[in-house]
Design an enzyme around this catalytic site. Sequence first.
Site, PDB file in Angstrom:
ATOM      1  NE  ARG A   1      -0.560   4.095  -0.989  1.00 43.03           N
ATOM      2  CZ  ARG A   1      -0.663   4.433  -2.159  1.00 43.03           C
ATOM      3  NH1 ARG A   1      -0.573   5.636  -2.655  1.00 43.03           N
ATOM      4  NH2 ARG A   1      -0.995   3.599  -3.173  1.00 43.03           N
TER       5      ARG A   1
ATOM      6  NE  ARG B   1      -0.104  10.307  -4.763  1.00 42.96           N
ATOM      7  CZ  ARG B   1      -0.275   9.359  -5.426  1.00 42.96           C
ATOM      8  NH1 ARG B   1       0.410   8.115  -4.929  1.00 42.96           N
ATOM      9  NH2 ARG B   1      -0.975   9.156  -6.254  1.00 42.96           N
TER      10      ARG B   1
ATOM     11  CE  LYS C   1       1.895   7.869  -9.785  1.00 44.34           C
ATOM     12  NZ  LYS C   1       1.387   6.340  -9.403  1.00 44.34           N
TER      13      LYS C   1
ATOM     14  CE  LYS D   1       4.669   7.749  -6.766  1.00 49.13           C
ATOM     15  NZ  LYS D   1       4.614   6.378  -7.232  1.00 49.13           N
TER      16      LYS D   1
ATOM     17  CB  CYS E   1      -0.864  -2.352 -14.066  1.00 50.26           C
ATOM     18  SG  CYS E   1      -0.582  -1.087 -12.959  1.00 50.26           S
TER      19      CYS E   1
ATOM     20  CB  CYS F   1       3.397   0.362  -6.888  1.00 53.69           C
ATOM     21  SG  CYS F   1       1.761   1.441  -7.398  1.00 53.69           S
TER      22      CYS F   1
END
Lengths: 571, 609
Positions: free
Chosen positions: A81, A150, A216, A218, A481, A485
Amino acid sequence: MTENNNKQLSEKLDEMERIKGESNYLRGTITEGLSDAVTGAISEEDTKILKFHGSYQQDDRDLRDERRRQKLEPAYSFMIRVKVPGGTVTPDQWQAMDDIADEYANGTLKLTTRQAFQFHGILKRNLKHSMQNINNAVMDSLAACGDVNRNVMCNPNAYQSKVQQEVNTFADEISDHLTPRTGAYHEIWLDEEKIHDTRDEEEVEPVYGKTYLPRKFKIGIAVPPSNDIDVYSQDLGFIAIIEAGQLTGFNISIGGGMGMTHGNTDTYPQVGRVIGYCPKNSVKEVAEKIVTIQRDYGNRTDRKKARFKYTVDAKGVDWIRAELNSRLGWELNDAKEFQFDHNGDRYGWTKGSGRWHFTLFIQNGRIKNTANYQLKTALREIAGIHTGDFRLTPNQNLIIANVTAQKKKQIQEIIDEYGITDGENYSGLRRNSMACVAFPTCGLAMAESERYLPSLINKIEEILDEAGINEEEITIRMSGCPNGCSRPALAEIAFIGKAPGKYNMYLGGGFKGDRLNKLYKENIGEAEILESLHPILLQYGKEKFEGEHFGDFVIRAGIVEAVHSGQYFHN
Amino acid sequence: MQLTVTNSPFNEAQTEKINQILPTLTPEQKIWLSGYLAANQQSVSESVFDTPSPEVAEYLMNTENPSKTREVTILFGSETGNAQSLAELMEGRLKENDFTVKSSALDDFKPKDLKKAEDLLIISATHGEGEPPENAVSFYEFLHSRKAPKLDDLRFSVLALGDQSYEHFCQTGKDFDNRLDELGGQRISPRADCDLDFDEPADEWMNGVLNAISTPSDEHGTAVKEPEHSHADNQSVYSRTNPYRAEILENINLNGRGSNKEVRHIELSLEEFGQTFEPGDCLGVYPENNSSLVNQLIGMLNWNPESKVKINSRGDSLTLSEALTSHFEITKLTKPLITKAAEIFGNNALKEKVDEEGWIQNYIEGRDLIDLLNDFPASDLQPEALVQILRKLPAREYSIASSYEANPEEVHLTISTVRYNAHNRDRSGVCSVQFAEHLEPGDTVPVYLKRNPNFKFPLDEDTPVIMIGPGTGVAPFRSYLEERDELGLEGQTWLFFGEQHFTTDFLYQTEWQSLLKDGVLSRLDLAFSRDSDEKIYVHHLIEQNSKDFYQWLNDGAVLYVCGDEKRMAKDVHQVIRKVLEKEGGMDENAAENYLTQMKKEKRYQRDVY
């Protein structure tokens, strides 16, 4: 360290905390793993460290069983990514990405829901070459994944005047400031000399420390009236405040997030809460302090409950604000007025700041060539003559931005020649659709997503035609899932995978991305999806008020209840 | 048996003593005694003939059986073990008939002993383009050199093994036969040249030899004994001529999607087989011809597939369709086949062609019976006539890929599927494509065990072992490592493997991974030739690791090479020589001698094809 972390030491820390701590600032044994020719994989612990370098080890799940019988290991490959703060790249960078896709990846480029590029199918022996070529294009993948901040999202709509450009530079600044400082990335991928680092933790990673964040993190910056970046889905959202045509500062939203775990009602998607306003020049400082609050108070014993939203909900918004003020040494102002209209993209040609911008509809963000649709080739040709830039949108679309009047004609010719589309002929539903990658590469997928949503939309469109609402803008999102995302919890219609061919269906998200949706049917297949949607869409066609969005309608009609906080998502 | 003065060369007193002691001897003592006497044969026979006692002289006159006092030497040159197993068979038959026999590989026989040899039997395969097999090379060179002695007292006979589809059919056997004749030897019986289906002609040759060196029967003598295992009895002993029908348990393509290759992993049941095997041994499989080729052939001749044809001299018959499917070879042409076809096809063009110098050899390359009938249509050809010129469908022999110790009731094979285009037709390997396309678990195939005495592995923990086996050449090493694993052997093992692509062609990848993890395999080096710009092969890996490689050899490593002969084995040999030169400071000659010495000590063994 802090009081909270000391307390957690007595509980059992998540295994990942040990791995991070022992990784020597994200080195692990990745270099050794790359040179092991007997396997296309690296060690399991290294795969977790590798994420911080922007790469996931994956395997072709379609072939897993077959290859096991063939006495072959899974068809391992790597996803990379590439971080693109604010989604802005030059035509040269576009061409470099296009080359890497062909040379080392599976010949396609994926534009992600966070304005990044993804390559899939890179074999271990090509991983380093790919990283080096990315670096040569003055881009990198460091911290594109992993327990760190991120890719910083930012409204990419260049037509919104110079405010957008200014906001984008703030996105770059935040991104740079929160990028890990470890030399691991440069040593492993770019062959820079290994330095035996004897400095202490605060010096090596002043923001993160040696175990980085619990999970994570964001950050996104929205520019009203567009909420394309889904600011309420971010751990930390900034909402640009424009007064008299000038950017003055940002409202601050905290504790949003999409992920949850099936069957665990302690986990839930959450929308961010606005806690105040800061002047524009302190935005970097605010971001850093909030990250350190999460570093010190986030849950390091249960990764399922480690996102900042749970910290916020556990401590309370007021406590977080007070802690932030204390760490800043000054107080946030009250939030300012703003208005969002939508969270989708505006397609086709637009004009702003004296330049032209063309927003291209890209189904699920996948740039590839098919027999009938040479999208990848067309974009490469455009990159060859384009003098402006490209913008990756938060909805996985692409803006050919800052086109001069002179180049507009040439670019239009290429658009016409290849028949690439702004989606004008598509239904409002398709134009507002989004799907994550899922099968075959994503290790988390429970059901299809990117490969399935287009055909499901075909079938829903038949209902739209019957209901006479083909042009109606309706957001529809699918995730393979519950990690979410594609930010499904904010869509008016959403599907989250449960098992192959089975989805939970959610209705009632806000068109502006400001309200969570609600579980409507659990664990259903396509027939039942269509059967369930059919009467509701027909009813919407008949009974909707002027300008009433589908998500609002299903709540007014009593089909689902409105969900204003994730803590009530499962009620 | 009671000895008397009339049925033995002994006098009264001697027979009495012998008759006294014989019944008291245990079988072991009898064997020891016979060996003791045989070992002293030379001096015994000399003294006997120099000054025969009256009794002995009388006996000899009565029986006229001097041959039994001559020693028979059997020498074999074996590539795949056939010549060796025939030598063993011959040895057994001679011993049953009370001959004294010495048997060894040609290269293990000391050239200086050649002058002393009396009756010499050579059984030799031919290798590649008419060259002697590996364990016959130095003897072959000696015999053809100026150092070769005159052999006026020698009697000899040669059994030659070969394959009619090669230009230099049975060449090595022919060379030995001519040369021994030139050196003055007398032929005991004529040389026999055997095609792939060697059982019958080899049997005839053995009978011929035995009859010639035994005295014709008279009142005292005995007729030559039949071999112990004749066709009639012992049906339960499975062999080349009595194959076992093994059930297929697994049939897996080992190559992942997108590969250019198709290598099959076959597991066969040996439940009722009753024989054991060792790493390095082979399994013979009798294949069947592809039914579409058989139908095409019968169709183009406009024959009735159900008509009966005789398939052998015994008069057994099958339907034409069955005969062409399971009994006769139709996918290869041989020189005798073309020559005979010219006689029976009634095709003038063919008649003219066969007389052209070198035409046949050139024509048969890559062509089959269908091509021949297309190119030179036959007139008035009858099925009986055609099948008479066909040779028997030969078995295919594969290195066994599994360990008997680990899986005693199974045998595994690693078979590369052969498909190619030649002369504008797609062609298939008979056996490999039968496995790839037509055989499924539950089906059975006729198989037999074929020992490979020239590819034997050490089962101790002190000998380091280097294995070089790219492609399907890795099969015997899977067998060996599985055996080491089963026996719990520790020690140093190093495998070199190569193929085209890592992702799709890494045969048995997950098995090597776990053998490495468990330490059964110490080291694995890999060459995937098409994954990089520069093609990397196994010999490059040896070069890259020359220091370690030399160290292993110095530590007494045994070296095994299995797989492609023409390129791989040759390149590997050369590169090992280079390693010896570079790391061991040897010159080219010394390095080559080092390797030759390794071969002699069985430290450098090859199974190449």
